[in-house]
Motif scaffolding. Structure first.
Motif, short mmCIF file in Angstrom:
data_model
loop_
_atom_site.label_atom_id
_atom_site.label_comp_id
_atom_site.label_asym_id
_atom_site.label_seq_id
_atom_site.Cartn_x
_atom_site.Cartn_y
_atom_site.Cartn_z
N ASN A 43 -28.30 22.37 101.54
CA ASN A 43 -28.12 21.14 100.71
C ASN A 43 -26.53 20.61 101.51
O ASN A 43 -26.26 19.62 101.52
CB ASN A 43 -27.68 21.58 99.30
CG ASN A 43 -28.66 21.62 98.72
OD1 ASN A 43 -29.92 20.98 98.88
ND2 ASN A 43 -28.84 22.44 97.58
N VAL A 44 -25.80 21.85 102.08
CA VAL A 44 -24.56 21.24 102.68
C VAL A 44 -24.80 20.33 103.71
O VAL A 44 -24.34 19.43 104.28
CB VAL A 44 -23.76 22.43 103.20
CG1 VAL A 44 -22.55 21.88 104.40
CG2 VAL A 44 -23.18 23.18 102.02
N LEU A 45 -25.89 20.92 104.71
CA LEU A 45 -26.46 20.40 105.84
C LEU A 45 -27.14 18.82 105.59
O LEU A 45 -26.72 17.94 106.39
CB LEU A 45 -27.47 21.01 106.69
CG LEU A 45 -28.09 20.57 107.99
CD1 LEU A 45 -27.13 20.07 109.11
CD2 LEU A 45 -29.06 21.67 108.40
N ARG A 46 -27.87 18.76 104.50
CA ARG A 46 -28.62 17.55 104.10
C ARG A 46 -27.53 16.49 103.93
O ARG A 46 -27.67 15.38 104.32
CB ARG A 46 -29.46 18.00 102.85
CG ARG A 46 -30.04 16.47 102.35
CD ARG A 46 -30.90 16.80 101.09
NE ARG A 46 -31.88 17.71 101.34
CZ ARG A 46 -32.07 19.03 100.73
NH1 ARG A 46 -31.21 19.52 100.12
NH2 ARG A 46 -33.57 19.66 101.23
N THR A 47 -26.62 16.88 103.14
CA THR A 47 -25.32 15.84 102.80
C THR A 47 -24.61 15.62 103.84
O THR A 47 -24.44 14.10 104.06
CB THR A 47 -24.55 16.58 101.64
OG1 THR A 47 -25.23 17.13 100.65
CG2 THR A 47 -23.37 15.62 101.24
N LEU A 48 -24.44 16.34 104.95
CA LEU A 48 -23.74 15.78 105.99
C LEU A 48 -24.42 14.82 106.65
O LEU A 48 -23.96 13.68 107.28
CB LEU A 48 -23.42 17.07 106.94
CG LEU A 48 -22.27 18.06 106.27
CD1 LEU A 48 -22.12 19.11 107.22
CD2 LEU A 48 -21.13 17.26 106.10
N ARG A 49 -25.78 15.13 106.76
CA ARG A 49 -26.61 14.21 107.72
C ARG A 49 -26.88 12.93 106.98
O ARG A 49 -26.82 11.93 107.71
CB ARG A 49 -27.90 14.88 108.10
CG ARG A 49 -27.85 16.22 109.11
CD ARG A 49 -26.98 15.78 110.42
NE ARG A 49 -26.96 16.98 111.11
CZ ARG A 49 -25.85 17.54 111.95
NH1 ARG A 49 -24.68 17.03 111.57
NH2 ARG A 49 -26.01 18.47 112.58
N GLN A 50 -26.87 13.15 105.87
CA GLN A 50 -27.09 11.93 104.97
C GLN A 50 -25.72 10.90 105.15
O GLN A 50 -25.78 9.65 104.85
CB GLN A 50 -27.32 11.91 103.41
CG GLN A 50 -28.63 12.65 103.01
CD GLN A 50 -28.91 13.02 101.54
OE1 GLN A 50 -27.93 13.04 100.83
NE2 GLN A 50 -30.22 13.34 101.30
N GLU A 51 -24.53 11.47 105.14
CA GLU A 51 -23.35 10.94 105.34
C GLU A 51 -23.37 10.42 106.71
O GLU A 51 -21.77 10.01 106.92
CB GLU A 51 -22.20 11.61 104.78
CG GLU A 51 -22.27 12.03 103.39
CD GLU A 51 -21.40 12.77 102.76
OE1 GLU A 51 -20.54 13.58 103.66
OE2 GLU A 51 -21.21 12.95 101.49
N GLU A 52 -24.05 10.68 107.49
CA GLU A 52 -23.92 10.30 109.26
C GLU A 52 -22.88 11.04 109.77
O GLU A 52 -22.13 10.60 110.57
CB GLU A 52 -23.77 8.81 109.29
CG GLU A 52 -24.72 8.00 108.54
CD GLU A 52 -24.79 6.39 108.80
OE1 GLU A 52 -24.28 6.04 109.92
OE2 GLU A 52 -25.00 5.59 108.01
N ASN A 53 -22.48 12.40 109.24
CA ASN A 53 -21.98 13.46 110.07
C ASN A 53 -22.78 14.22 110.95
O ASN A 53 -23.51 15.02 110.52
CB ASN A 53 -20.93 14.07 108.93
CG ASN A 53 -20.05 15.44 109.60
OD1 ASN A 53 -20.39 15.79 110.68
ND2 ASN A 53 -18.99 15.50 108.88
N TRP A 54 -22.49 13.81 112.35
CA TRP A 54 -23.44 14.53 113.26
C TRP A 54 -22.88 15.60 114.11
O TRP A 54 -23.33 15.95 115.13
CB TRP A 54 -24.04 13.24 114.04
CG TRP A 54 -24.47 12.17 113.45
CD1 TRP A 54 -24.20 10.85 113.55
CD2 TRP A 54 -25.53 12.09 112.70
NE1 TRP A 54 -24.93 9.85 112.65
CE2 TRP A 54 -25.68 10.76 112.19
CE3 TRP A 54 -26.35 13.15 112.19
CZ2 TRP A 54 -26.85 10.44 111.58
CZ3 TRP A 54 -27.46 12.71 111.28
CH2 TRP A 54 -27.77 11.49 110.95
#
Length: 230
Positions: A61-72
């Motif tokens: 869920n941490v990873l999913r949220t980061l990618r949804q927020e365009e944190n690459w």
């Protein structure tokens, strides 16, 4: 090089920090998923080392949220040999690398330097299941070109199902990946949201792609496959 380490086993986290320091790598430690997510949002890290089984918010869920927020920022996932989650799921969510516990600190340092040289990952492309399309970055869902408006929870549920299309996922698995590992409410909330999702992605189009597998869970199929299994 500066990295963020999100690991709930404190002795292991400190051991990793000391070991990486000998390789010239500066480590900031967080011990739960929520704190890790907040730290990752602050930025300034060359890479993130993220355990999967974390309190408050699991690593997926941490990873999913980061990618949804365009944190690459490059993410290396830590997995257990007998863990529930597998490496394929991590890659599909946007992870750049993984290591299985136990691991060598020399290898971890080498992997982190490789990720740093490689640079930030690119944005994910749209996911497709037959005529159904979901863009994780733009948060857009469509069926045959027609836009579908979903709530945040419906979007997360569909994203999980489309990443696991054709596979049966139990209510427990869905709760763990779409809600939160710490969720303690009734499992029938999954049934409710599956119903909401069907009314938006299937019913208006005369399809039955989101199926209930009695006694097992739910699966999402492409249009053609769903027609065959009716």
């Amino acid at each position: 090089m500066r990295i963020l380490l999100v690991e709930d086993e404190k002795p292991l986290a400190e051991s990793i920090k000391r070991g990486l320091a000998s390789h010239g790598i500066v480590v900031q430690i967080e011990h739960d998923g929520q704190s890790g997510l907040w730290a990752a949002r602050e930025g300034g890290f060359d890479a993130i080392v993220l355990d999967i089984m974390l309190p408050r918010l699991n690593g997926y869920n941490v990873l999913r949220t980061l990618r949804q927020e365009e944190n690459w920022t490059p993410v290396l996932m830590l997995t257990a040999k007998d863990g529930v989650y597998d490496q394929t799921d991590a890659f599909e969510l946007g992870a750049d690398d993984y290591l299985t516990k136990p691991f060598s600190l020399v290898l971890l340092a080498a992997r982190l330097r490789a990720l740093s040289r490689r640079g930030r990952t690119t944005a994910p492309t749209a996911l497709e299941c037959g005529t159904l399309s979901l863009d994780p970055q733009k948060r857009i869902v469509s069926r045959g070109g027609a836009d579908i408006v979903l709530t945040a929870r419906e979007f997360s549920l569909l994203e999980y199902l489309i990443r696991n299309q054709g596979q049966v996922r139990s209510k427990h698995e869905i709760l763990q990946n779409v809600w939160d590992a710490a969720y303690e409410g009734p499992e029938n909330v999954v049934e409710v949201y599956v119903g909401y999702l069907r009314k938006k992605i299937d019913v208006p189009f005369g399809l039955k792609t989101l199926q209930t597998v009695r006694g097992m869970g739910y699966r999402l199929l492409a249009d053609r496959d769903a027609a065959v299994l009716r």
